[in-house]
Structure formats: structure tokens, C-alpha cells
Write a protein that holds these residues in place. Sequence first.
Motif, PDB file in Angstrom:
ATOM      1  N   ARG A 171       0.793  -1.226   0.000  1.00 56.70           N
ATOM      2  CA  ARG A 171       0.000   0.000   0.000  1.00 56.70           C
ATOM      3  C   ARG A 171       0.832   1.286   0.000  1.00 56.70           C
ATOM      4  NH1 ARG A 171      -4.936   0.316   3.789  1.00 56.70           N
ATOM      5  NH2 ARG A 171      -5.822   1.324   1.921  1.00 56.70           N
ATOM      6  N   ASP A 172       2.154   1.184  -0.194  1.00 59.24           N
ATOM      7  CA  ASP A 172       2.975   2.398  -0.271  1.00 59.24           C
ATOM      8  C   ASP A 172       4.213   2.123  -1.121  1.00 59.24           C
ATOM      9  OD1 ASP A 172       3.588   5.066   0.223  1.00 59.24           O
ATOM     10  OD2 ASP A 172       4.639   4.627   2.087  1.00 59.24           O
ATOM     11  N   LEU A 173       3.982   1.633  -2.328  1.00 56.30           N
ATOM     12  CA  LEU A 173       5.083   1.188  -3.180  1.00 56.30           C
ATOM     13  C   LEU A 173       5.565   2.319  -4.084  1.00 56.30           C
ATOM     14  CD1 LEU A 173       3.812  -2.406  -3.954  1.00 56.30           C
ATOM     15  CD2 LEU A 173       5.841  -1.788  -2.626  1.00 56.30           C
ATOM     16  N   PHE A 174       6.327   3.228  -3.479  1.00 56.93           N
ATOM     17  CA  PHE A 174       6.928   4.342  -4.189  1.00 56.93           C
ATOM     18  C   PHE A 174       8.441   4.301  -3.973  1.00 56.93           C
ATOM     19  CE2 PHE A 174       2.528   5.672  -3.479  1.00 56.93           C
ATOM     20  CZ  PHE A 174       2.171   6.050  -4.778  1.00 56.93           C
ATOM     21  N   THR A 221     -10.237  -6.833   0.484  1.00 62.93           N
ATOM     22  CA  THR A 221     -10.388  -5.464   0.002  1.00 62.93           C
ATOM     23  C   THR A 221     -10.067  -4.476   1.126  1.00 62.93           C
ATOM     24  OG1 THR A 221     -12.745  -5.442   0.590  1.00 62.93           O
ATOM     25  CG2 THR A 221     -12.171  -6.114  -1.662  1.00 62.93           C
ATOM     26  N   VAL A 222      -9.888  -3.232   0.727  1.00 60.03           N
ATOM     27  CA  VAL A 222      -9.714  -2.118   1.657  1.00 60.03           C
ATOM     28  C   VAL A 222     -10.592  -0.976   1.145  1.00 60.03           C
ATOM     29  CG1 VAL A 222      -7.381  -2.768   2.334  1.00 60.03           C
ATOM     30  CG2 VAL A 222      -7.721  -1.223   0.395  1.00 60.03           C
ATOM     31  N   THR A 223     -10.715   0.061   1.937  1.00 57.30           N
ATOM     32  CA  THR A 223     -11.521   1.224   1.553  1.00 57.30           C
ATOM     33  C   THR A 223     -10.735   2.500   1.819  1.00 57.30           C
ATOM     34  OG1 THR A 223     -13.534   0.034   2.161  1.00 57.30           O
ATOM     35  CG2 THR A 223     -13.722   2.409   1.854  1.00 57.30           C
ATOM     36  N   GLY A 224     -10.711   3.390   0.838  1.00 55.55           N
ATOM     37  CA  GLY A 224     -10.086   4.691   1.025  1.00 55.55           C
ATOM     38  C   GLY A 224      -8.578   4.621   1.151  1.00 55.55           C
ATOM     39  N   LEU A 244     -15.927   3.062  -2.068  1.00 54.58           N
ATOM     40  CA  LEU A 244     -16.230   1.644  -2.237  1.00 54.58           C
ATOM     41  C   LEU A 244     -15.007   0.789  -1.920  1.00 54.58           C
ATOM     42  CD1 LEU A 244     -18.194   1.842  -5.617  1.00 54.58           C
ATOM     43  CD2 LEU A 244     -19.144   1.702  -3.298  1.00 54.58           C
ATOM     44  N   PRO A 245     -15.206  -0.454  -1.479  1.00 57.27           N
ATOM     45  CA  PRO A 245     -14.074  -1.356  -1.271  1.00 57.27           C
ATOM     46  C   PRO A 245     -13.339  -1.607  -2.586  1.00 57.27           C
ATOM     47  CG  PRO A 245     -16.063  -2.199  -0.216  1.00 57.27           C
ATOM     48  CD  PRO A 245     -16.493  -1.064  -1.095  1.00 57.27           C
ATOM     49  N   TYR A 246     -12.022  -1.754  -2.495  1.00 55.22           N
ATOM     50  CA  TYR A 246     -11.236  -2.022  -3.692  1.00 55.22           C
ATOM     51  C   TYR A 246     -10.109  -2.987  -3.358  1.00 55.22           C
ATOM     52  CZ  TYR A 246      -7.929   1.436  -1.786  1.00 55.22           C
ATOM     53  OH  TYR A 246      -7.051   2.117  -0.977  1.00 55.22           O
ATOM     54  N   CYS A 247      -9.495  -3.522  -4.402  1.00 59.43           N
ATOM     55  CA  CYS A 247      -8.442  -4.517  -4.248  1.00 59.43           C
ATOM     56  C   CYS A 247      -7.100  -3.822  -3.976  1.00 59.43           C
ATOM     57  CB  CYS A 247      -8.335  -5.371  -5.507  1.00 59.43           C
ATOM     58  SG  CYS A 247      -6.941  -6.530  -5.494  1.00 59.43           S
ATOM     59  N   PRO A 248      -6.482  -4.040  -2.821  1.00 61.88           N
ATOM     60  CA  PRO A 248      -5.201  -3.376  -2.533  1.00 61.88           C
ATOM     61  C   PRO A 248      -4.055  -3.907  -3.383  1.00 61.88           C
ATOM     62  CG  PRO A 248      -5.708  -4.942  -0.801  1.00 61.88           C
ATOM     63  CD  PRO A 248      -6.912  -4.895  -1.694  1.00 61.88           C
ATOM     64  N   PHE A 249      -4.198  -5.131  -3.902  1.00 65.17           N
ATOM     65  CA  PHE A 249      -3.145  -5.679  -4.754  1.00 65.17           C
ATOM     66  C   PHE A 249      -3.099  -4.943  -6.084  1.00 65.17           C
ATOM     67  CE2 PHE A 249      -4.717  -9.132  -1.989  1.00 65.17           C
ATOM     68  CZ  PHE A 249      -3.559  -9.360  -1.260  1.00 65.17           C
ATOM     69  N   SER A 282      -0.653   0.499 -14.737  1.00 62.22           N
ATOM     70  CA  SER A 282      -1.165   1.718 -14.108  1.00 62.22           C
ATOM     71  C   SER A 282      -2.364   2.313 -14.830  1.00 62.22           C
ATOM     72  CB  SER A 282      -0.035   2.754 -14.034  1.00 62.22           C
ATOM     73  OG  SER A 282       0.534   2.973 -15.312  1.00 62.22           O
ATOM     74  N   THR A 283      -3.058   1.492 -15.602  1.00 62.11           N
ATOM     75  CA  THR A 283      -4.280   1.980 -16.224  1.00 62.11           C
ATOM     76  C   THR A 283      -5.315   2.330 -15.158  1.00 62.11           C
ATOM     77  OG1 THR A 283      -5.980   1.465 -17.881  1.00 62.11           O
ATOM     78  CG2 THR A 283      -5.254  -0.341 -16.471  1.00 62.11           C
ATOM     79  N   ASP A 284      -6.209   3.243 -15.474  1.00 66.85           N
ATOM     80  CA  ASP A 284      -7.193   3.696 -14.487  1.00 66.85           C
ATOM     81  C   ASP A 284      -8.142   2.586 -14.055  1.00 66.85           C
ATOM     82  OD1 ASP A 284      -6.127   6.203 -14.412  1.00 66.85           O
ATOM     83  OD2 ASP A 284      -7.690   7.162 -15.616  1.00 66.85           O
ATOM     84  N   ARG A 285      -8.482   1.684 -14.958  1.00 70.23           N
ATOM     85  CA  ARG A 285      -9.419   0.609 -14.632  1.00 70.23           C
ATOM     86  C   ARG A 285      -8.666  -0.525 -13.935  1.00 70.23           C
ATOM     87  NH1 ARG A 285     -14.190  -0.478 -17.171  1.00 70.23           N
ATOM     88  NH2 ARG A 285     -13.487  -2.613 -17.579  1.00 70.23           N
ATOM     89  N   ALA A 286      -8.950  -0.708 -12.653  1.00 70.44           N
ATOM     90  CA  ALA A 286      -8.216  -1.703 -11.867  1.00 70.44           C
ATOM     91  C   ALA A 286      -8.335  -3.098 -12.476  1.00 70.44           C
ATOM     92  CB  ALA A 286      -8.723  -1.704 -10.429  1.00 70.44           C
ATOM     93  N   GLU A 287      -9.519  -3.420 -13.013  1.00 68.72           N
ATOM     94  CA  GLU A 287      -9.733  -4.767 -13.545  1.00 68.72           C
ATOM     95  C   GLU A 287      -8.912  -5.029 -14.803  1.00 68.72           C
ATOM     96  OE1 GLU A 287     -13.451  -2.274 -14.620  1.00 68.72           O
ATOM     97  OE2 GLU A 287     -11.958  -2.450 -12.995  1.00 68.72           O
TER      98      GLU A 287
END
Length: 332
Positions: A171-174, A221-224, A244-249, A282-287
Amino acid sequence: MVTWRDTPRNEVWSSYRSFFQSRGYALWVVKGYNLKPPNNNPRTPDGFSYENEHSANGPHGYGAGSPLHFPARTADSRDVFIVLLSDGIIGDNCVDTLRSIATGVNAAIDRNHALPMLQEIHCDNLVFGVFPLVGSYFAPAWFSNIAQVLEAMSQVMEGVAFLHDHLVAHRDLFPSNFLSSRRNGLWIPGKSQDFLRPRYYIIDFEWAVRFSPDSDPATRTVTGPPLSWDIYRRPPPPEMLSELPYCPFKADVWQVGKSFIRIVEHIENQIPEILEILRKMSTDRAEDRSSAREAVSQLNEVIARLPPQILQSPIEQVDDYSMDEGDSLEEE
């Protein structure tokens, strides 16, 4: 944790100097704006980081950093850094994650690039982790050619794939959380060929989450953002902006893709297939994003096909690559 963040680092750590000394760790000492080892003994090799002949005899120190970190030296002159992981209220997720992937059998697996945790120390409600003091932050200025930057990318992406294989989302891969085994010290431009194959480590699991292998994949999933929006300053993937919940991976993959695009987009004409992989990450659509495992496999396949004249081409320094607080990741 809040107290430690709000108190001057030297002040709060100095109050624990005797405690850590009793555990075999002598905290480094303040010298001007830097921290220096507590004695002049040569550092004992530890297998985690290395010098070259240009830096081995140069000055060494530890500059500005998180108030939760502090360097120390063992009785046999191994240098480590000690990190406050949890205060009993905040940080339990970090401790759980590090126990899982940075200790024991997993810590010794070659594909695992999480910096190993050497010891866990408890002091009342506080939990500290002891880690080897390794090298410098991931920085394009070190890379003398394209092969070196692609090697760094491959190692980091392999490390992320390993985390995801073990159901850990960072969650902080920079870039500020990617470290090289090349230690800080005197650096002579043009001599980077001395470090053709450093090892790269992933650090700072403060915001990480780990899911049980028995969990329903739909619930992973995580949120925010990891912190409230008034504090969080990293560039967010689009799904983080929703409630909404989203996939952190998938969010991890977005962060890595965006980070590396910033570093190599100026040489796209030489490695267009690499940029294609990163943009899919890094496309906007996570899926629509690749998984970390798919991405590193694709990257390694492309690297294997690149001709020597491309791999040995010099790469110019990128001035703005860290993507720290408040950075925008919009491509120009």
C-alpha cells in the motif's frame, strides 16, 4: 506513535538509549545535523549491504529520516536501524505482516525482497523491529545504463509479486520505499559500474495488510487511503478516491507502474515494450491491470530480448522521481 512523530527524533530516542544498550544496541550519536556511529570501529560485514573502493573509506552518516527510525551499532560493530512498529494501538498490522514475510523461512527466500527483520523488541506497549542498515534510496542517478535500471525494476517487481503471492499488500510502493544494498557514502560519478547487480529491498510496511489464506478472495479489500485524506499525501489510484471497497493488490500494481513510468518514460523510444507493460500496470481501470506476477514475467521476457546496444545505453538522470508528498502523476 503520535507522540513519537511529534517529538524531535533525537530527544525521544535518547530517552531510550539505556534501554537499547541493555539489549545490545548502542544508538548512534548526534553530530551536527547527522547521526554518526558511536565508535570509530570499521563496520562488520553483514551480507546485506556493501561498499565500493570509492566509498569504503569515506565519511558515513545517517541524515534526516522518519522519527520512528534510529540507527544503532551492535557490540560486534554490525550497524542496524531500529524502527518503532507499534504502540499497542497503531501498527499491529505492520507487526503481523513483518512476522509473516520478514522473519523465519520466508525471510531467506531469494524472491522475497522485503528487508529482513533481525529481532523484535518489546518495551511496555511498544514494539520495535531491528533491521540491517542497508544502502541508499532507489535513485536513477546511480544507473549508468538501461540494463541497471531494468535490473532494479525487475527485482522490485519480483519482490511485490512475492508479497502478493503471500497475500500481503504493501500500500505504499513508491521509490522512497525501495532501498539498494549500496551503502551511503562517498560517490564518484561514472563509477556506478562497480555495482552492476546490487540487491534491492522493499521497506516500510506501516500501511500493509495481510489476508489469511482461508479468507474469501472477494473479501480481500480495503476502503479509502491508508490514512485520512487530510494526512495522506501519496498519489492515489482512481479507486482509492471512491468510498467503495477495492483490491489493494491492484492498487499496489498501479503504484509500482506509475513510479517506474516516471523513471524511464524519457527513454521510451529505446524501450517501448517496457513502457507498454508499465502503462498496463497503471491503467485507471483496476480490472484491466496486470497482476504483479504477470507484469514481472512480461518484463523479464522483454529484457531477455533487448539487444546489448540498448541495454548498455546510458540513462539520463531524472530530477523528479520520488513521488513524495503532494506529487502529481499525470503524464506530460
